[in-house]
Design a protein around this motif. Structure first.
Motif, mmCIF file in Angstrom:
data_model
loop_
_atom_site.group_PDB
_atom_site.id
_atom_site.type_symbol
_atom_site.label_atom_id
_atom_site.label_comp_id
_atom_site.label_asym_id
_atom_site.label_seq_id
_atom_site.Cartn_x
_atom_site.Cartn_y
_atom_site.Cartn_z
ATOM 1 N N LEU C 157 60.490 -124.186 36.827
ATOM 2 C CA LEU C 157 59.886 -122.898 36.468
ATOM 3 C C LEU C 157 58.407 -123.058 36.105
ATOM 4 C CD1 LEU C 157 62.699 -121.219 34.323
ATOM 5 C CD2 LEU C 157 61.825 -120.419 36.527
ATOM 6 N N GLY C 160 56.345 -123.793 39.249
ATOM 7 C CA GLY C 160 56.214 -122.582 40.054
ATOM 8 C C GLY C 160 55.285 -121.565 39.410
ATOM 9 N N ILE C 163 51.505 -122.785 39.927
ATOM 10 C CA ILE C 163 50.924 -122.618 41.268
ATOM 11 C C ILE C 163 50.819 -121.143 41.640
ATOM 12 C CG2 ILE C 163 53.141 -122.900 42.492
ATOM 13 C CD1 ILE C 163 49.803 -124.195 43.796
ATOM 14 N N LEU C 164 51.804 -120.363 41.236
ATOM 15 C CA LEU C 164 51.778 -118.955 41.631
ATOM 16 C C LEU C 164 50.713 -118.177 40.848
ATOM 17 C CD1 LEU C 164 53.271 -117.461 43.782
ATOM 18 C CD2 LEU C 164 54.985 -116.760 42.108
ATOM 19 N N GLN C 166 48.041 -119.430 39.815
ATOM 20 C CA GLN C 166 46.760 -119.870 40.388
ATOM 21 C C GLN C 166 46.443 -119.089 41.657
ATOM 22 O OE1 GLN C 166 46.827 -123.968 41.597
ATOM 23 N NE2 GLN C 166 44.669 -124.006 42.207
ATOM 24 N N ILE C 167 47.427 -118.981 42.534
ATOM 25 C CA ILE C 167 47.192 -118.260 43.794
ATOM 26 C C ILE C 167 46.914 -116.782 43.519
ATOM 27 C CG2 ILE C 167 48.274 -117.495 45.949
ATOM 28 C CD1 ILE C 167 49.805 -120.148 45.991
ATOM 29 N N GLN C 168 47.734 -116.182 42.690
ATOM 30 C CA GLN C 168 47.611 -114.749 42.431
ATOM 31 C C GLN C 168 46.495 -114.433 41.442
ATOM 32 O OE1 GLN C 168 49.431 -112.606 44.065
ATOM 33 N NE2 GLN C 168 51.447 -113.472 44.532
ATOM 34 N N TRP C 172 51.160 -112.863 35.458
ATOM 35 C CA TRP C 172 52.558 -112.431 35.525
ATOM 36 C C TRP C 172 53.569 -113.522 35.848
ATOM 37 C CZ3 TRP C 172 55.629 -112.942 39.703
ATOM 38 C CH2 TRP C 172 55.073 -112.897 40.987
ATOM 39 N N PRO C 173 53.213 -114.482 36.746
ATOM 40 C CA PRO C 173 54.249 -115.489 37.023
ATOM 41 C C PRO C 173 54.645 -116.277 35.774
ATOM 42 C CG PRO C 173 52.581 -115.512 38.737
ATOM 43 C CD PRO C 173 52.044 -114.666 37.623
ATOM 44 N N ILE C 176 57.052 -114.072 33.737
ATOM 45 C CA ILE C 176 58.361 -114.034 34.397
ATOM 46 C C ILE C 176 59.103 -115.355 34.180
ATOM 47 C CG2 ILE C 176 59.536 -113.831 36.621
ATOM 48 C CD1 ILE C 176 58.367 -111.222 35.782
ATOM 49 N N ALA C 177 58.341 -116.451 34.320
ATOM 50 C CA ALA C 177 58.963 -117.761 34.169
ATOM 51 C C ALA C 177 59.491 -117.940 32.747
ATOM 52 C CB ALA C 177 57.961 -118.862 34.507
ATOM 53 N N ARG C 179 60.538 -115.591 30.800
ATOM 54 C CA ARG C 179 61.767 -114.785 30.695
ATOM 55 C C ARG C 179 62.948 -115.507 31.342
ATOM 56 N NH1 ARG C 179 61.162 -109.612 33.923
ATOM 57 N NH2 ARG C 179 62.043 -110.953 35.540
ATOM 58 N N GLN D 104 50.007 -123.187 49.706
ATOM 59 C CA GLN D 104 49.689 -123.949 48.495
ATOM 60 C C GLN D 104 48.704 -125.072 48.829
ATOM 61 O OE1 GLN D 104 53.255 -125.572 46.760
ATOM 62 N NE2 GLN D 104 54.055 -123.586 46.075
ATOM 63 N N ILE D 107 44.887 -123.940 49.706
ATOM 64 C CA ILE D 107 43.994 -123.286 48.746
ATOM 65 C C ILE D 107 43.638 -124.161 47.558
ATOM 66 C CG2 ILE D 107 44.780 -120.951 49.279
ATOM 67 C CD1 ILE D 107 46.040 -121.216 46.325
ATOM 68 N N ILE D 122 47.256 -115.227 49.321
ATOM 69 C CA ILE D 122 47.746 -114.137 48.473
ATOM 70 C C ILE D 122 48.633 -113.201 49.280
ATOM 71 C CG2 ILE D 122 47.005 -112.124 47.138
ATOM 72 C CD1 ILE D 122 44.450 -113.694 46.434
ATOM 73 N N GLU D 153 61.781 -114.023 39.480
ATOM 74 C CA GLU D 153 62.219 -115.303 38.911
ATOM 75 C C GLU D 153 62.583 -116.307 40.013
ATOM 76 O OE1 GLU D 153 64.064 -113.158 34.882
ATOM 77 O OE2 GLU D 153 65.368 -114.369 36.164
ATOM 78 N N ILE D 156 59.551 -117.803 41.718
ATOM 79 C CA ILE D 156 58.955 -118.900 40.950
ATOM 80 C C ILE D 156 59.760 -120.182 41.106
ATOM 81 C CG2 ILE D 156 58.485 -119.689 38.596
ATOM 82 C CD1 ILE D 156 57.718 -116.700 38.032
ATOM 83 N N LEU D 157 61.062 -120.057 41.121
ATOM 84 C CA LEU D 157 61.894 -121.244 41.340
ATOM 85 C C LEU D 157 61.605 -121.860 42.712
ATOM 86 C CD1 LEU D 157 65.377 -120.130 39.952
ATOM 87 C CD2 LEU D 157 63.920 -121.966 39.053
ATOM 88 N N GLU D 159 58.804 -121.606 44.540
ATOM 89 C CA GLU D 159 57.472 -122.243 44.534
ATOM 90 C C GLU D 159 57.501 -123.572 43.793
ATOM 91 O OE1 GLU D 159 54.657 -120.989 46.089
ATOM 92 O OE2 GLU D 159 56.070 -119.526 46.921
ATOM 93 N N GLY D 160 58.156 -123.570 42.669
ATOM 94 C CA GLY D 160 58.239 -124.805 41.895
ATOM 95 C C GLY D 160 59.014 -125.881 42.629
ATOM 96 N N ILE D 163 56.704 -127.386 45.548
ATOM 97 C CA ILE D 163 55.618 -128.290 45.142
ATOM 98 C C ILE D 163 56.171 -129.564 44.513
ATOM 99 C CG2 ILE D 163 55.284 -127.200 42.865
ATOM 100 C CD1 ILE D 163 52.473 -128.623 45.049
#
Lengths: 186, 186, 186, 186
Positions: C157, C160, C163-164, C166-168, C172-173, C176-177, C179, D104, D107, D122, D153, D156-157, D159-160, D163
């Motif tokens: 988590l 993710g 990296i998310l 960073q990209i966005q 928010w990521p 969310i993570a 949560r 990923q 960028i 994006i 959620e 994010i999992l 993406e994580g 990577i």
DNA sequence: CATGAATGAGGCTTCATTCAT
DNA sequence: CATGAATGAAGCCTCATTCAT
């Protein structure tokens, strides 16, 4: 008894690297690393890289002439001791990683201002030339003039045999030169 | 009429610098500056400095063999045309800033991995050797075997005369070599 | 008090540039200029650019883990201290010019032979993983196995979320993570 | 039928090189050489290297989403089709030379002015996010709000997992992420 | 006598891009 | 639509030498 002085270690290391790897190919850093001395210690003993090369060449002169003398003492030839020079070249060539004449090698690609090295090469060749003359003069069969004339011709054969065997990585030029020498001695 | 192409300017400039200043003493920056080309233009035409040297050596081979042929055509000697080689060396030596044999000079202090240059030197010497053999074979007085034997001896005299006259900065080794050559031809 | 040593200035400057501009986007020339050191001084201290990156990454590891520890000490959460990791990410993100994870960033577009850097990334992630496991094991409510299982999920988590976000370029990521983490801890 | 157009060859070659070797590690010269096109032809079709990368990323998006759709159609899971995403990651990882997420990777170490590439990343992540939401909304068991919350959620999992499996060169993060996903879906 | 940090100059090579043909 | 020559800027790295300690 084993530990050499700093100066000796530098000369020994540099001599090996200069001869086997080349003067331009050998950096100060490599010398100090392999010799195990500090950089400033090196510059304490030698003003410049060129000065190290001078020490290398003078040491090599002594070594080379000594081995040559040894060799021609051991070998005999009906045309005279001088013929043994070529036997020395053959022995030398069989050493691991023969790299030709240290003086020829170092002066052919040198910064223009490295005059001390140039002088060393001229000096060595002159002393070698005189040595040849002396050997021939000691023979009873030649006059002084004949000894000089013959000696110069033989010197050229030796120089040519060295450089050509180095380029070709082969002994044949030495054998041919020896044959030519014998014929010239008739 | 005047403007050469980039490639030609590079080769011409590099050849001059490699021969007169030495391969290691000549940097890429000096070449591009004196040739008036951009650095990337140089690498458009040549993959590496070594490749420029190969172009230099092949060009020099053509030039050198051509001049040598010219010279021995002009000169005659009772012992055979081959003796004219030494007249060529004498002419050559009188050029401004004689620097000896381009192939000898470049291989004596070269990074170990520059094999293309080494190969060029071997190639040149082999072709020169064959050329000598051919000249001698054309003479009526020698058998094929004699031509080869004599030719190899003369080759060594030439190589020795070149390197020694370069070191001594003097013509005498060439004259001595010529005399030795004549005696060997008897 | 002010003047850092050359090595420190190099690491400091390179670390800033590597992180904020990228490893490939940062040249040696820029480093030495901004650090105010000579090029050869840089290579006195570091064998290569890659070695500078290794120093950057080890320094960053210490810094990052330290800040993370600080943060989770300050924050508390009913589901356990580990949840504070996401608060750290949020704090970190609000730094000027957030650029994500230094290790992720440097290994994703790297010359194949830069193995030392790759090793640093693996090492960092392993140590971070072990750190998470340890935090969870210290909680009384989880068995060792549960701590490892939960920790690995949380690690993913975190990765993710980094990296998310960073990209966005958005928090928010991370929220969310966090949560998701809380839900997994139930 | 075999011969692709110039543009297609460029995109195909660049895509392979950008993904497997990296964007910064791939030069224009390598692309034109392997694609077999002239340099100016490349610049006829693309204004810059960045533009080629944009074409690469849009093509990759289509390919990647297509394969993902295929995979989740084949696999079923009691907790919902979305779990199949992780099976796709596992399949993908087993490809020769897995190199993680193309977006990923590109960028994380990019010149600051390459905004088109950033925008592509994006865009891709947003479309992927929406795709996940859609898949979940199609399930009857979740409300729209639940689908968005769960989907983020899971994103994010994913993406994580990508990577981390890239850094560790191991599948375990994918398996752990799948397990976490299943637990979150309860 | 020994040390290693520091240096300016230069080493060879590659970059993405534009130009004339 | 294709070509390859030409380019300025920058890439990473090494040289022999000097300095302060």
């Amino acid at each position: 008894m084993k530990k050499l002085g700093v100066r000796e270690r530098i000369i020994e290391t540099a001599s090996r690297l200069f001869y086997f790897n080349g003067y331009n190919q050998t950096g100060i850093n490599q010398i100090i690393e392999e010799a195990g001395v500090a950089k400033a210690s090196l510059y304490q003993h030698f003003r410049s890289k060129e000065d190290i090369a001078v020490a290398y060449l003078t040491g090599r002169h002594t070594m080379w002439m000594g081995k040559l003398n040894d060799c021609i003492s051991r070998n005999s030839h009906e045309k005279g001791k001088i013929v043994g020079c070529f036997d020395y070249l053959s022995e030398w060539l069989k050493e691991v990683d023969y790299r030709g004449c240290g003086w020829q090698n170092i002066i052919t690609d040198l910064p223009n201002d490295h005059t001390k090295i140039r002088d060393q090469a001229i000096l060595h060749k002159n002393e070698f030339r005189n040595w040849i003359h002396t050997i021939l003069k000691e023979e009873e069969r030649y006059s002084v003039n004949e000894a000089v004339d013959l000696g110069d011709e033989i010197l050229i054969l030796i120089e040519g045999a060295i450089i050509l065997s180095q380029i070709q990585k082969n002994e044949w030029p030495i054998k041919i030169a020896k044959r030519a020498c014998v014929r010239l001695l008739n």
